[in-house]
Each structure stands twice: as C-alpha cells, then as structure tokens.
Design a protein around this motif. Structure first.
Motif, PDB file in Angstrom:
ATOM      1  N   GLN A  90       0.824  -1.210   0.000  1.00  0.00           N
ATOM      2  CA  GLN A  90       0.000   0.000   0.000  1.00  0.00           C
ATOM      3  C   GLN A  90       0.855   1.256   0.000  1.00  0.00           C
ATOM      4  OE1 GLN A  90      -2.420  -1.034   3.423  1.00  0.00           O
ATOM      5  NE2 GLN A  90      -4.202  -1.444   2.138  1.00  0.00           N
ATOM      6  N   VAL A  91       1.937   1.243   0.776  1.00  0.00           N
ATOM      7  CA  VAL A  91       2.838   2.394   0.783  1.00  0.00           C
ATOM      8  C   VAL A  91       3.505   2.560  -0.573  1.00  0.00           C
ATOM      9  CG1 VAL A  91       4.981   3.318   1.743  1.00  0.00           C
ATOM     10  CG2 VAL A  91       3.255   2.357   3.264  1.00  0.00           C
ATOM     11  N   ALA A  92       4.055   1.490  -1.106  1.00  0.00           N
ATOM     12  CA  ALA A  92       4.756   1.566  -2.389  1.00  0.00           C
ATOM     13  C   ALA A  92       3.825   1.934  -3.530  1.00  0.00           C
ATOM     14  CB  ALA A  92       5.444   0.232  -2.683  1.00  0.00           C
ATOM     15  N   SER A  93       2.552   1.559  -3.429  1.00  0.00           N
ATOM     16  CA  SER A  93       1.606   1.801  -4.526  1.00  0.00           C
ATOM     17  C   SER A  93       1.383   3.285  -4.804  1.00  0.00           C
ATOM     18  CB  SER A  93       0.259   1.132  -4.226  1.00  0.00           C
ATOM     19  OG  SER A  93      -0.419   1.776  -3.160  1.00  0.00           O
ATOM     20  N   VAL A  94       1.741   4.152  -3.860  1.00  0.00           N
ATOM     21  CA  VAL A  94       1.621   5.600  -4.087  1.00  0.00           C
ATOM     22  C   VAL A  94       2.441   6.017  -5.308  1.00  0.00           C
ATOM     23  CG1 VAL A  94       2.106   7.884  -3.113  1.00  0.00           C
ATOM     24  CG2 VAL A  94       1.144   6.076  -1.661  1.00  0.00           C
ATOM     25  N   ALA A  95       3.550   5.322  -5.539  1.00  0.00           N
ATOM     26  CA  ALA A  95       4.422   5.674  -6.659  1.00  0.00           C
ATOM     27  C   ALA A  95       4.075   4.938  -7.951  1.00  0.00           C
ATOM     28  CB  ALA A  95       5.877   5.381  -6.292  1.00  0.00           C
ATOM     29  N   VAL A  96       3.084   4.068  -7.925  1.00  0.00           N
ATOM     30  CA  VAL A  96       2.686   3.345  -9.141  1.00  0.00           C
ATOM     31  C   VAL A  96       2.019   4.308 -10.118  1.00  0.00           C
ATOM     32  CG1 VAL A  96       1.145   1.555 -10.048  1.00  0.00           C
ATOM     33  CG2 VAL A  96       2.468   1.140  -7.970  1.00  0.00           C
ATOM     34  N   ALA A  97       2.305   4.149 -11.387  1.00  0.00           N
ATOM     35  CA  ALA A  97       1.777   5.050 -12.407  1.00  0.00           C
ATOM     36  C   ALA A  97       0.252   5.041 -12.421  1.00  0.00           C
ATOM     37  CB  ALA A  97       2.312   4.661 -13.781  1.00  0.00           C
ATOM     38  N   ALA A  98      -0.349   6.237 -12.318  1.00  0.00           N
ATOM     39  CA  ALA A  98      -1.806   6.344 -12.351  1.00  0.00           C
ATOM     40  C   ALA A  98      -2.332   6.363 -13.778  1.00  0.00           C
ATOM     41  CB  ALA A  98      -2.244   7.622 -11.626  1.00  0.00           C
ATOM     42  N   ARG A  99      -1.473   6.656 -14.715  1.00  0.00           N
ATOM     43  CA  ARG A  99      -1.869   6.641 -16.127  1.00  0.00           C
ATOM     44  C   ARG A  99      -0.934   5.713 -16.893  1.00  0.00           C
ATOM     45  NH1 ARG A  99       1.557  10.556 -18.517  1.00  0.00           N
ATOM     46  NH2 ARG A  99       2.662  11.799 -16.952  1.00  0.00           N
ATOM     47  N   ASP A 100      -1.315   5.386 -18.113  1.00  0.00           N
ATOM     48  CA  ASP A 100      -0.573   4.381 -18.876  1.00  0.00           C
ATOM     49  C   ASP A 100       0.671   4.973 -19.533  1.00  0.00           C
ATOM     50  OD1 ASP A 100      -2.325   2.412 -18.185  1.00  0.00           O
ATOM     51  OD2 ASP A 100      -3.592   2.681 -19.942  1.00  0.00           O
ATOM     52  N   VAL A 101       1.674   5.297 -18.712  1.00  0.00           N
ATOM     53  CA  VAL A 101       2.962   5.719 -19.262  1.00  0.00           C
ATOM     54  C   VAL A 101       3.615   4.528 -19.959  1.00  0.00           C
ATOM     55  CG1 VAL A 101       5.198   6.736 -18.709  1.00  0.00           C
ATOM     56  CG2 VAL A 101       3.179   7.389 -17.381  1.00  0.00           C
ATOM     57  N   LYS A 102       3.731   3.439 -19.184  1.00  0.00           N
ATOM     58  CA  LYS A 102       4.172   2.145 -19.705  1.00  0.00           C
ATOM     59  C   LYS A 102       3.383   1.082 -18.959  1.00  0.00           C
ATOM     60  CE  LYS A 102       9.026   3.237 -20.791  1.00  0.00           C
ATOM     61  NZ  LYS A 102      10.438   2.854 -20.470  1.00  0.00           N
ATOM     62  N   PRO A 103       2.871   0.072 -19.655  1.00  0.00           N
ATOM     63  CA  PRO A 103       2.098  -0.964 -18.954  1.00  0.00           C
ATOM     64  C   PRO A 103       2.853  -1.612 -17.803  1.00  0.00           C
ATOM     65  CG  PRO A 103       1.786  -1.148 -21.314  1.00  0.00           C
ATOM     66  CD  PRO A 103       2.856  -0.117 -21.118  1.00  0.00           C
ATOM     67  N   VAL A 104       4.172  -1.777 -17.943  1.00  0.00           N
ATOM     68  CA  VAL A 104       4.945  -2.444 -16.904  1.00  0.00           C
ATOM     69  C   VAL A 104       4.929  -1.662 -15.588  1.00  0.00           C
ATOM     70  CG1 VAL A 104       7.182  -1.364 -17.425  1.00  0.00           C
ATOM     71  CG2 VAL A 104       7.100  -3.696 -16.485  1.00  0.00           C
ATOM     72  N   LEU A 105       4.686  -0.357 -15.656  1.00  0.00           N
ATOM     73  CA  LEU A 105       4.704   0.476 -14.454  1.00  0.00           C
ATOM     74  C   LEU A 105       3.458   0.306 -13.603  1.00  0.00           C
ATOM     75  CD1 LEU A 105       6.223   3.806 -15.860  1.00  0.00           C
ATOM     76  CD2 LEU A 105       7.386   1.843 -14.821  1.00  0.00           C
ATOM     77  N   ARG A 106       2.508  -0.504 -14.066  1.00  0.00           N
ATOM     78  CA  ARG A 106       1.344  -0.809 -13.225  1.00  0.00           C
ATOM     79  C   ARG A 106       1.678  -1.873 -12.176  1.00  0.00           C
ATOM     80  NH1 ARG A 106      -1.695  -0.386 -18.347  1.00  0.00           N
ATOM     81  NH2 ARG A 106      -1.526  -2.659 -18.582  1.00  0.00           N
ATOM     82  N   ASN A 107       2.916  -2.369 -12.223  1.00  0.00           N
ATOM     83  CA  ASN A 107       3.342  -3.431 -11.323  1.00  0.00           C
ATOM     84  C   ASN A 107       4.225  -2.908 -10.193  1.00  0.00           C
ATOM     85  OD1 ASN A 107       2.330  -5.800 -12.881  1.00  0.00           O
ATOM     86  ND2 ASN A 107       3.756  -5.034 -14.427  1.00  0.00           N
TER      87      ASN A 107
END
Length: 376
Positions: A15-32
């Motif tokens: 949950q803490v780390a998810s703050v930095a997850v891409a909110a938009r589709d910059v690159k699909p891999v960044l949703r991980n």
C-alpha cells in the motif's frame, strides 16, 4: 522467487509503495510492483518515472531468491481479502501465484528486467533530520500547497526546501495562504540548497511522510539538479523536482503589525468549527471580531441561517473585524496540538494575517475583503 510472507506486513508495504505506481498508462509495466528477494531480505520497487520508491519488507521467509513483478491492484486486493496470517508467493516471468491454506490466486507474470531501475542512496553530500521533526514539518506545510487543477503556477504544487547549515525550512503556498515550518538539521559533506529553490512535488512529500514512522530515526536528504533523494531506514524515495520558480515567500510575510492576539489552538478551533456550521458554498466566510476580553465569530449562509459564537480572550487592544475562509484557519489548527500557544498578528481587515507558533512555525492567511471592516 518463492517466499513465505506475513500477510498484513506485506499488505502495508504494498500500500505504501503503490503511491508511486503510475496512475496513467505511461508504460504498462509500471502498473506493477517489482520485488527483489535476496537471501535475507525483500525490496519492493514502484515508479511512475517521476516518483519512485525502494522499500524494504520485513517478516519474509525466503525459500528461493529472485525477482518478480506483482500486478499492484490485484496483489493488494488479494492481501487485503485473504484471511491467512501467512501466504506463500511464488513468482517469475511466466506467472505469479499466491497460496493460502484454503485458496490460491494465479496471475500472468511479466519480465522483471523490463522494469526501470530506481537509484540507491550513495550520496556523500546530504542533510540529516530526525524523522519526528521532519514529519511534523511536513504535516504543518503540505496542506497549503496548491492543487494542480487550481493554479497556473506549477511551482506552488509542491513544497520548497531550504537546507542551510543547521536549519531546515519547508514552505508551501497556494497564493491565498502560506505555511512555513523550521527545524534543526545537520549537514554532511557541505550539502546546501543556498542559491537554489528546489520544490518537491506534493505526492512525493506525502509518500515521505507515510514512511516516517520511527520518530528517532535519521532521514537523509540530498538534492541533485532536477531531482531529490530521500533515505529513511526502510525506504529510499526518488523524485523529480517541480519545474518553475517558487514565489519569493519572504515578501509575503508581513514584518510589522498593529494588533497582536494570544490564542490557544484547541479552544480557538472549537469556536471556528461552531461558527463555520452556517457557512455554505456561496458564503464561505466567518467574521472575526476582536474586542476587549472577547472574540466574536459570526457567519451567515444564503439559506442555512446564522451563527454567533463568543469566546473569552486575553486581549486589550483596539477592536478589529476581519473575515477568513474558515477552511483556511481550520486546516492550520488541525495540524497543531490543542494546547499549542498561538499569536495572531494583524494590521487591518484587508492585509494578510500571521499565525505564529513560536519558534518554528508561521502561517499567513489572506483575509476575505468586502465582508469585514475595522470596528469603529
């Protein structure tokens, strides 16, 4: 990789780390989220290319070291809804499997090598602050930063850092209010922001605050051109800086005042909240009338009605009426302890007012004109 994890601990870390997850589709891999598992520890990584975090996860039993990607939203949902105290996670490029005693979740895998790297903290020049002091400084300033959709000045969407010698200053403003917090710090290797105006995005500041859980631990802060590295005992946060020039905040802070009022944060907050009940979307205004031994707060909505609140005051100065948006006053009061002694300094009903909590905090508010005049 294969690990046995404590479910609640891993959930909190994700949950803490998810703050930095891409909110938009910059690159699909960044949703991980990327997990790097060594023999004795696990590091979670997340980034949207502007903000990134490396977070150490505790309480894992490593059965097979390696690297893997976790789909962020589904992994958090699994960890939140599962009932087992411990879960087994086995993941690689082809699949990610989470097993409990009575359930199993299988998800497609992705190549962890496709995930961009996040720098480690290897700086020789930095400032060091205690986590407790820094967290209080962030809480007392971040709320004053401008929302991106409500400003034309990008630099005001973050927090200005000034690190010089043994003092740290954080400053935030949205053009209608300004918060400044100061605290002690130590410099290492001659690190300084003198001659610069580095502004850290609000999102990065909020992520940093969430990682300041141990008041006595030391936090390292190092500014590079266009970016900042923030190191706690468990996390390393990377962020690009906000572009644009931060306003000269010193010109906003009044240097002289005609009226000085002593207040206590808790009772003052109660009175403001009571008066604000009768404000509405059309009339976001409370009129503060300072008179001998008494403060009167009044509000009137277009349809809601009126409020009239009085509180005793240790005040002997000249009478003064001034109007504020109660939200701006309450935002400041909520980040102070109820017994905090405040000094309110004013000149007239149209000039900025200053709340001070000596010696390390001040808050400037621009009054609402047209609804308050100096009392005769």
């Amino acid at each position: 990789m294969k690990v046995v994890c404590h479910r609640e601990g891993l959930l909190a870390a994700c949950q803490v780390a998810s703050v930095a997850v891409a909110a938009r589709d910059v690159k699909p891999v960044l949703r991980n989220l990327k997990a790097i598992v060594d023999d004795d520890r696990c590091t979670l990584m997340a980034t949207d290319l502007e903000l990134g975090i490396r977070l150490d996860v505790r309480g894992l039993k490593v059965q097979d070291p390696g690297e893997a990607l976790f789909p962020t939203s589904r992994m958090i949902a699994i960890l939140r809804e599962a009932t087992d105290e411990e879960l087994i996670i086995e993941a690689g490029p082809d699949a990610c499997v989470v097993r409990g005693q009575a359930n199993e979740f299988s998800m497609p895998g992705e190549d962890p090598a496709a995930f961009p790297d996040i720098p480690s903290f290897a700086e020789e020049k930095y400032h060091e602050l205690s986590a407790g002091v820094l967290r209080e400084m962030i809480r007392r300033t971040l709320f004053s930063a401008a929302a991106a959709e409500h400003t034309r000045f990008g630099a005001t969407t973050g927090v200005l850092w000034e690190l010089e010698d043994e003092q740290a200053r954080l400053v935030a403003t949205d053009g209608r209010r300004l918060a400044l917090a100061m605290g002690p710090t130590q410099t290492k290797g001659g690190h300084t922001t003198k001659g610069q105006m580095p502004v850290v995005p609000a999102k990065a500041m909020a992520l940093l605050e969430r990682n300041l859980t141990e008041p006595e631990e030391l936090v390292r802060v190092s500014f590079r051109p266009n970016e900042v590295l923030l190191k706690t005992e468990r996390a390393m946060i990377y962020s690009r800086l906000v572009e644009g020039r931060f306003p000269d905040y010193r010109k906003v802070i009044p240097q002289k005042h005609n009226v000085k009022v002593s207040l206590t944060a808790g009772p003052f907050q109660i009175a403001v909240r009571q008066a604000a009940i009768m404000t509405d979307d059309e009339s976001k205004r409370v009129i503060f009338t300072f008179a001998k031994k008494k403060l009167t707060l009044e509000a009137q909505g277009s349809e809601s009605g009126k409020s009239h609140v009085e509180m005793p005051l240790d005040y002997e100065g000249k009478p003064l009426k001034i109007s504020f948006d109660p939200k701006f006053v309450l935002d400041m009061l909520r980040v102070l302890e109820p017994d905090t002694a405040l000094t309110l300094e004013m000149n007239d009903s149209s000039s900025p007012a200053v709340f001070k909590a000596e010696p390390h905090y001040l808050y400037v508010v621009v009054p609402l004109v047209g609804g308050a005049e100096e009392a005769k």
